[in-house]
Design a protein around this motif. Structure first.
Motif, short mmCIF file in Angstrom:
data_model
loop_
_atom_site.label_atom_id
_atom_site.label_comp_id
_atom_site.label_asym_id
_atom_site.label_seq_id
_atom_site.Cartn_x
_atom_site.Cartn_y
_atom_site.Cartn_z
N PHE A 41 41.58 49.67 49.39
CA PHE A 41 41.94 48.97 48.16
C PHE A 41 41.96 49.95 46.99
O PHE A 41 41.02 50.70 46.78
N GLN A 42 43.06 49.92 46.24
CA GLN A 42 43.23 50.80 45.09
C GLN A 42 43.47 49.97 43.84
O GLN A 42 44.06 48.89 43.92
N GLU A 43 43.04 50.48 42.69
CA GLU A 43 43.25 49.75 41.44
C GLU A 43 44.73 49.65 41.14
O GLU A 43 45.45 50.63 41.18
N LYS A 44 45.18 48.42 40.87
CA LYS A 44 46.58 48.19 40.49
C LYS A 44 46.70 48.07 38.99
O LYS A 44 47.52 48.70 38.36
N GLU A 45 45.83 47.24 38.42
CA GLU A 45 46.00 46.92 37.02
C GLU A 45 44.73 46.28 36.48
O GLU A 45 44.05 45.55 37.17
N ARG A 46 44.41 46.57 35.22
CA ARG A 46 43.33 45.89 34.51
C ARG A 46 43.98 45.18 33.32
O ARG A 46 44.76 45.76 32.59
N VAL A 47 43.65 43.89 33.16
CA VAL A 47 44.25 43.08 32.10
C VAL A 47 43.15 42.52 31.21
O VAL A 47 42.21 41.89 31.72
N ALA A 48 43.26 42.76 29.91
CA ALA A 48 42.30 42.20 28.95
C ALA A 48 42.60 40.72 28.76
O ALA A 48 43.76 40.33 28.59
N LEU A 49 41.57 39.91 28.79
CA LEU A 49 41.72 38.46 28.62
C LEU A 49 41.41 38.07 27.19
O LEU A 49 40.84 38.85 26.43
N GLY A 50 41.73 36.83 26.83
CA GLY A 50 41.42 36.32 25.51
C GLY A 50 40.02 35.76 25.39
O GLY A 50 39.64 35.23 24.36
N GLY A 51 39.22 35.86 26.45
CA GLY A 51 37.85 35.36 26.45
C GLY A 51 37.13 35.89 27.67
O GLY A 51 37.59 36.82 28.33
N TYR A 52 35.98 35.30 27.97
CA TYR A 52 35.17 35.74 29.10
C TYR A 52 35.52 34.89 30.33
O TYR A 52 35.49 33.67 30.26
N PRO A 53 35.83 35.53 31.48
CA PRO A 53 36.28 34.79 32.66
C PRO A 53 35.19 33.93 33.27
O PRO A 53 34.04 34.33 33.36
N VAL A 54 35.59 32.71 33.66
CA VAL A 54 34.71 31.77 34.33
C VAL A 54 35.20 31.54 35.76
O VAL A 54 34.42 31.50 36.70
N ASP A 55 36.51 31.39 35.93
CA ASP A 55 37.10 31.13 37.23
C ASP A 55 38.54 31.64 37.21
O ASP A 55 39.13 31.81 36.14
N ALA A 56 39.11 31.87 38.38
CA ALA A 56 40.49 32.35 38.48
C ALA A 56 41.13 31.83 39.75
O ALA A 56 40.44 31.49 40.71
N ALA A 57 42.45 31.78 39.74
CA ALA A 57 43.23 31.41 40.92
C ALA A 57 44.52 32.22 40.91
O ALA A 57 44.99 32.64 39.85
N VAL A 58 45.09 32.43 42.08
CA VAL A 58 46.33 33.18 42.23
C VAL A 58 47.34 32.29 42.92
O VAL A 58 47.03 31.62 43.90
N GLY A 59 48.58 32.25 42.40
CA GLY A 59 49.65 31.47 43.00
C GLY A 59 50.93 31.65 42.21
O GLY A 59 50.93 32.28 41.15
N ASP A 60 52.00 31.11 42.71
CA ASP A 60 53.29 31.21 42.03
C ASP A 60 53.39 30.07 41.01
O ASP A 60 53.79 28.96 41.36
N VAL A 61 53.06 30.34 39.77
CA VAL A 61 53.03 29.31 38.73
C VAL A 61 54.42 28.95 38.23
O VAL A 61 54.72 27.79 37.97
N ASP A 62 55.30 29.94 38.10
CA ASP A 62 56.60 29.71 37.48
C ASP A 62 57.77 29.60 38.46
O ASP A 62 58.93 29.55 38.06
N ARG A 108 36.35 24.98 36.58
CA ARG A 108 37.22 25.56 37.59
C ARG A 108 38.69 25.36 37.23
O ARG A 108 39.03 24.41 36.54
N VAL A 109 39.55 26.26 37.77
CA VAL A 109 40.99 26.10 37.58
C VAL A 109 41.70 25.65 38.84
O VAL A 109 42.83 25.22 38.77
N ALA A 110 41.06 25.75 39.98
CA ALA A 110 41.76 25.40 41.23
C ALA A 110 41.17 24.15 41.83
O ALA A 110 40.08 23.78 41.64
#
Length: 110
Positions: A41-62, A108-110
């Protein structure tokens, strides 16, 4: 920063090998690591958020066939309100999409 949560990024073809992992960091960012040569596993990207993360999900949103990221954040680590933040794939990067305020005590988001 020490990760506060981990979300698996599934492979696009539905295979058994995961494409990568998404690490929610306590500094208000998320870090994507993707599987490279030899399964490392290699670092792809770091993204700054607008707040502190609580939960996350990955999927095709659009609906474009690319994996997007949805993150539930709080304005402060001890805050009771926050936002749902969407990051959509554009090319090889995630860019900020819609950001919607939540009600009290989001979990939660999912």
């Amino acid at each position: 920063p020490r990760p506060s949560g981990v979300v698996t990024i599934p492979s696009k073809d539905g295979g058994d090998d995961d494409l990568g992992v998404l690490l929610a960091a306590a500094d208000g960012s998320f870090l994507a690591r993707v599987r490279g040569e030899g399964g490392v596993f290699q670092e792809k990207e770091r993204v700054a958020l607008g707040g502190y993360p609580v939960d996350a999900a990955v999927g095709d949103v659009d609906g474009d066939g690319e994996l997007d990221v949805v993150v539930l954040t709080r304005t402060r680590p001890d805050a009771s309100t926050g936002h749902v933040e969407v990051y959509v794939t554009r090319g090889a990067r995630w860019v900020e999409g819609p950001r919607v305020a939540t009600g009290p005590a989001p979990q939660r988001v999912a």
